[in-house]
Design an enzyme around this catalytic site. Structure first.
Site, PDB file in Angstrom:
ATOM      1  N   HIS A 664       8.110 -20.884 -52.322  1.00  0.00           N
ATOM      2  CA  HIS A 664       8.681 -21.411 -51.079  1.00  0.00           C
ATOM      3  C   HIS A 664       9.828 -22.351 -51.420  1.00  0.00           C
ATOM      4  O   HIS A 664       9.739 -23.139 -52.358  1.00  0.00           O
ATOM      5  CB  HIS A 664       7.618 -22.162 -50.275  1.00  0.00           C
ATOM      6  CG  HIS A 664       8.204 -23.040 -49.219  1.00  0.00           C
ATOM      7  ND1 HIS A 664       8.794 -22.530 -48.081  1.00  0.00           N
ATOM      8  CD2 HIS A 664       8.342 -24.383 -49.137  1.00  0.00           C
ATOM      9  CE1 HIS A 664       9.259 -23.541 -47.358  1.00  0.00           C
ATOM     10  NE2 HIS A 664       8.999 -24.674 -47.977  1.00  0.00           N
ATOM     11  N   HIS A 717      10.881 -29.431 -38.208  1.00  0.00           N
ATOM     12  CA  HIS A 717      11.363 -30.814 -38.225  1.00  0.00           C
ATOM     13  C   HIS A 717      11.348 -31.447 -36.848  1.00  0.00           C
ATOM     14  O   HIS A 717      11.701 -32.601 -36.688  1.00  0.00           O
ATOM     15  CB  HIS A 717      12.777 -30.868 -38.805  1.00  0.00           C
ATOM     16  CG  HIS A 717      12.835 -30.287 -40.177  1.00  0.00           C
ATOM     17  ND1 HIS A 717      13.310 -29.023 -40.418  1.00  0.00           N
ATOM     18  CD2 HIS A 717      12.433 -30.772 -41.367  1.00  0.00           C
ATOM     19  CE1 HIS A 717      13.215 -28.767 -41.714  1.00  0.00           C
ATOM     20  NE2 HIS A 717      12.680 -29.807 -42.309  1.00  0.00           N
TER      21      HIS A 717
HETATM   22  N1  GLN Z   1       3.301 -26.551 -49.632  1.00  0.00           N
HETATM   23  C1  GLN Z   1       4.065 -27.689 -49.241  1.00  0.00           C
HETATM   24  C2  GLN Z   1       3.697 -28.105 -47.832  1.00  0.00           C
HETATM   25  O1  GLN Z   1       3.451 -27.281 -47.024  1.00  0.00           O
HETATM   26  C3  GLN Z   1       5.547 -27.389 -49.282  1.00  0.00           C
HETATM   27  C4  GLN Z   1       6.371 -28.569 -48.869  1.00  0.00           C
HETATM   28  C5  GLN Z   1       7.857 -28.414 -49.124  1.00  0.00           C
HETATM   29  O2  GLN Z   1       8.333 -27.343 -49.380  1.00  0.00           O
HETATM   30  N2  GLN Z   1       8.612 -29.457 -49.059  1.00  0.00           N
HETATM   31  O3  GLN Z   1       3.676 -29.265 -47.504  1.00  0.00           O
HETATM   32 ZN    ZN Z   2       9.564 -26.607 -47.542  1.00  0.00          ZN
END
Ligand code: GLN
Ligand code: ZN
Length: 780
Positions: A664, A717
């Protein structure tokens, strides 16, 4: 003929984050503006007095800011976007904070899981925030238009110079230079470059400099860190033009031009030939540049030697530095040499004295802002009065350096042996993606457009309270574990109930995605007060990576096992990747970053393998900070991306073909690094795309990205709940760029900053959107 000491800037937030608390209480309406301003003035007074007392000759002023020094510069030159309704005259704190944070009070500003700011909302939006060069400090990007007019609109630099003067401290005011200011500026106008406004901007700078000179300033520091970037010949010409005009406008005022975060490189001859009186060099990042500067610069140019690393926390080896400085000082003359940190100390924690809890052996290797100044003062004394005058300090510095070099705490033979035994095959999955996918599809048995989330679920007040009570010893280990298990069980059950396909445990046990792992790996220490400003009132406390990294015991397996025991759906194993752990920590300066990263990669690889052994079919390795580690100079990107990608692959490749590896990344500018993203060879990547309306998938389409992708279908956000139709529209937009078989359905990022009500509503809509798109695509 004496060598003097300068600081280019000092942390503003206060040794105990006094400014943060004053700001937040003001924003909450608990204190008025005069109270806030009084606290700010008190902090400035202490900061000046402290530096003067330590022996700094060039104490900076105007390095303080209520929120951000780039915003201060926009205000100074009157570059206020029309949106804020400014009609000239001084800008009060309310208007200033409207630009900084929007006008929604506390909900006008949202941070993603690692303190990266975003703004949104219904009132006035905040100005756009982005990262300051390669630091974790965020500035508010200046916004200018084609017909932008500039006018001196704040006398802050002069006011603060006079304020310090009244307190008996003669300061060297700091300004962000006009060329860097315009280079950082954004515009909504097409076919227009903000730098074309330089001629209009110069008179405002000339006026500020004139007023500073009249107020009694003899030196002014002008920061032009754009000189550490790739510049065009035109941009170099604009620098010459700007400084030609300014030196002409204020004869007699001495200008110290600084650049930092790297060497001058091919901008060196431009820099040394500007009509300036002093030039600063970042010798922490570009030690090899010293000789070139010495031979290229005219004799009268005062050199500010940034010998102490302002971006890291390590104590210097002072005798070794003196060996380098001695010949320069004898050749150039002490009054043409100033010693300084490599950059502003803004990026360094304030005072090591407050850290009483750190392992004393590691502690003696560290230096925070105050200690860095002390080091500079010792160096200057040794150069001016001879080494015997500070013999005790020099010996202590050398002893500490030697202890660090040889400490068994740092050097772990087993880690070294493991690294030496590494083979290229370890950074490769057994089979190529196509074959892996063919094995994973039947094993996972997911619907088309599978739904999932990025990992964290709301970190509610209850969760934070329980963590803090546990930290203080008020809640027993057993009670805390019970609490976390209940939160996890509720979250798993709810995900099942609304029909998500690949579940997560919610990350309630994690304080922070890097700290959680750092605390369980060997080689890291954590501070209590080592705060560094991230933006506005937000500070982070980066872990300190001091030694070889290994993983003494599994870190997440028990939580995963528990969560998976609650459901028949696949439960994702959830890890932070090595590049992100590295980029969000203070790291060793005794080994290359790539080596430290490989060690972390091997440690996380062990965790990946253990999760697979425990039964995890899907494992996500987050690399939220991979892109922000990109070097400032394009020519250095390739080398960084090579080792960063290799480290990710090393982490991900210990598993069988049937294990699905996700990654991610919470950003979306992929165009220029898409090949590296492809080379990471993850089975699934989730990215942030909702606000760009999927346009950011263009890069993946153009590259013919082969693997699966979860383009975020809603912006986490903001508390706003997206309608089902909004998300189906986004998925349809994604389908025009990628094949349906590639697509996953998920939010932009983790949900930890959200509250439950909007999270529930949004995810229910998201699952519905996936169902509709399956049906429309004929795959339901
Ligand atoms: N796995 C983390 C979360 O969901 C990813 C956070 C991020 O990418 N900043 O909080
Ligand atoms: Zn993220």
């Amino acid at each position: 003929m004496t060598v003097t000491v300068a600081t280019l800037g000092f942390p503003r937030i206060g040794p105990k984050r006094e400014l943060k608390f004053a700001l937040e209480s003001h924003w909450a309406g608990k204190t008025d503006a005069p109270t806030l301003l009084a606290t700010a003035a008190e902090l400035r007074a202490k900061t000046w007095a402290r530096q003067a007392a330590l022996g700094v000759a060039h104490v900076p002023s105007n390095d303080f800011s209520l929120y951000d020094h780039v915003l201060d510069t926009s205000v100074m030159v009157g570059a206020i976007p029309p949106l804020y309704g400014w009609t000239g005259g001084p800008i009060d704190t309310a208007a200033y904070f409207a630009m900084a944070r929007g006008t929604q009070g506390s909900s006008g500003e949202e941070a993603c899981a690692h303190g990266h700011a975003h703004s949104h909302g219904h009132g006035l939006p905040a100005m756009e925030m982005t990262k300051w060069f390669d630091t974790n400090y965020h500035y508010l990007a200046p916004e200018v238009s084609r017909d932008q007019a500039f006018a001196l609109s704040s006398t802050k630099p002069v006011d603060e110079f006079l304020e310090a003067k009244a307190l008996g401290v003669h300061t060297r005011p700091v300004l962000l230079g006009p060329v860097t200011f315009l280079k950082l500026a954004k515009t909504k106008d097409e076919d227009f470059s903000p730098l074309s406004l330089l001629s209009a901007l110069i008179p405002v700078y000339a006026e500020v400099l004139t007023r500073l000179q009249r107020a009694g300033a003899d030196w002014v520091q002008i920061d032009e860190p754009c000189l550490a970037l790739d510049l065009t010949e035109f941009e170099r010409g604009e620098l010459r033009r700007a400084y030609g005009a300014l030196s002409h406008a204020v004869p007699g005022l001495r200008l110290m031009l600084t650049s930092y975060f790297g060497g001058y490189g091919d901008n060196l001859s431009t820099a040394v030939n500007l009509p300036i009186d002093g030039l600063h060099i970042d010798l922490a990042r570009a030690p090899e540049e010293l000789d070139r500067v010495l031979s290229a610069s005219r004799e009268g140019l005062v050199l500010s030697l940034g010998v102490i690393d302002g971006r890291n926390v390590w104590r210097a080896n002072l005798p070794a530095l003196l060996d380098r400085l001695d010949p320069i000082v004898s050749k150039r003359g002490g009054d043409r040499v100033i010693l300084a940190p490599s950059c502003s100390l803004l990026h360094s924690p304030v005072d090591l004295e407050l850290e009483t809890g750190i392992d004393p052996e590691v502690r003696q290797w560290l230096a925070f802002a105050v200690q860095k100044i002390e080091e500079l003062v010792i160096l200057a004394a040794a150069l001016n009065q001879g080494r015997p005058s500070v013999a005790g300090h020099l010996a202590a510095s050398q002893v500490a350096a030697e202890a660090r070099r040889t400490s068994p705490k740092i050097h772990d033979a087993a880690v070294a042996a493991r690294l030496a035994a590494m083979t290229p095959a370890m950074a490769k999955r057994t089979s190529a993606f196509g074959r892996r996918q063919a094995i994973q599809i039947p094993r996972l048995d997911l619907p088309a457009f599978p739904t999932t989330t990025i990992g964290s679920f709301p970190q509610t007040e209850d969760v934070r309270k329980a963590r803090s009570a546990h930290g203080k010893g008020e809640l027993s280990d057993a009670d805390y574990a019970t609490f976390l298990r209940e939160e996890t069980a509720r979250t798993v059950a709810w995900q099942e109930e609304i029909g998500l396909d690949v579940l997560v445990h919610g990350e309630f046990e994690r304080n922070d995605m890097v700290q959680y792992f750092g605390e369980q790996l060997s080689g890291f220490v954590f501070t209590k007060h080592g705060w560094v400003q991230s933006y506005g009132s937000r500070c982070v406390r980066p872990p300190i990576l001091y030694g070889d990294v290994s993983r003494p015991a599994p870190m997440t397996v028990e939580w995963w096992r528990y969560a998976q025991s609650l459901t028949d759906k696949p439960m994702k194993g959830m890890l932070t990747g090595p590049v992100t752990i590295l980029n969000w920590s203070f790291v060793r300066d005794d080994v290359p970053r790539s080596l430290a990263c490989r060690q972390i990669a091997l440690a996380i690889r062990d965790e990946v393998v253990d999760l697979e052994t425990a039964g995890a079919k899907v494992i996500q390795i987050d690399e939220a900070a991979l892109r922000e580690g990109l070097p400032l100079r394009r020519g250095d990107w390739g080398a960084y991306l090579d080792w960063a990608v290799e480290c990710f692959r090393l982490t991900a490749s210990g598993v069988a073909d049937h294990t699905q590896i996700h990654t991610h990344m919470c950003y979306s500018e992929f165009n220029d690094i898409i090949a590296a993203i492809g080379a990471m060879d993850a089975d699934v990547i989730s990215i942030e795309t909702a606000r760009s309306k999927m346009e950011l998938l263009d890069a993946f389409e153009a590259y013919a990205y082969p693997a699966e992708i979860g383009p975020g279908v809603y912006d986490i956000h903001s508390p706003r709940v997206p309608a089902v139709e909004e998300m189906t529209d986004l998925l349809k937009a994604a389908q025009t760029r990628l094949s349906s078989g590639q697509l996953w359905v998920n939010p932009d990022c983790g949900l930890k900053t959200r509250k439950w009500p909007e999270t529930r509503a949004a995810l229910i809509n998201m699952v519905e959107a996936a169902r509709i798109v399956r049906q429309a695509t004929g795959v339901a």
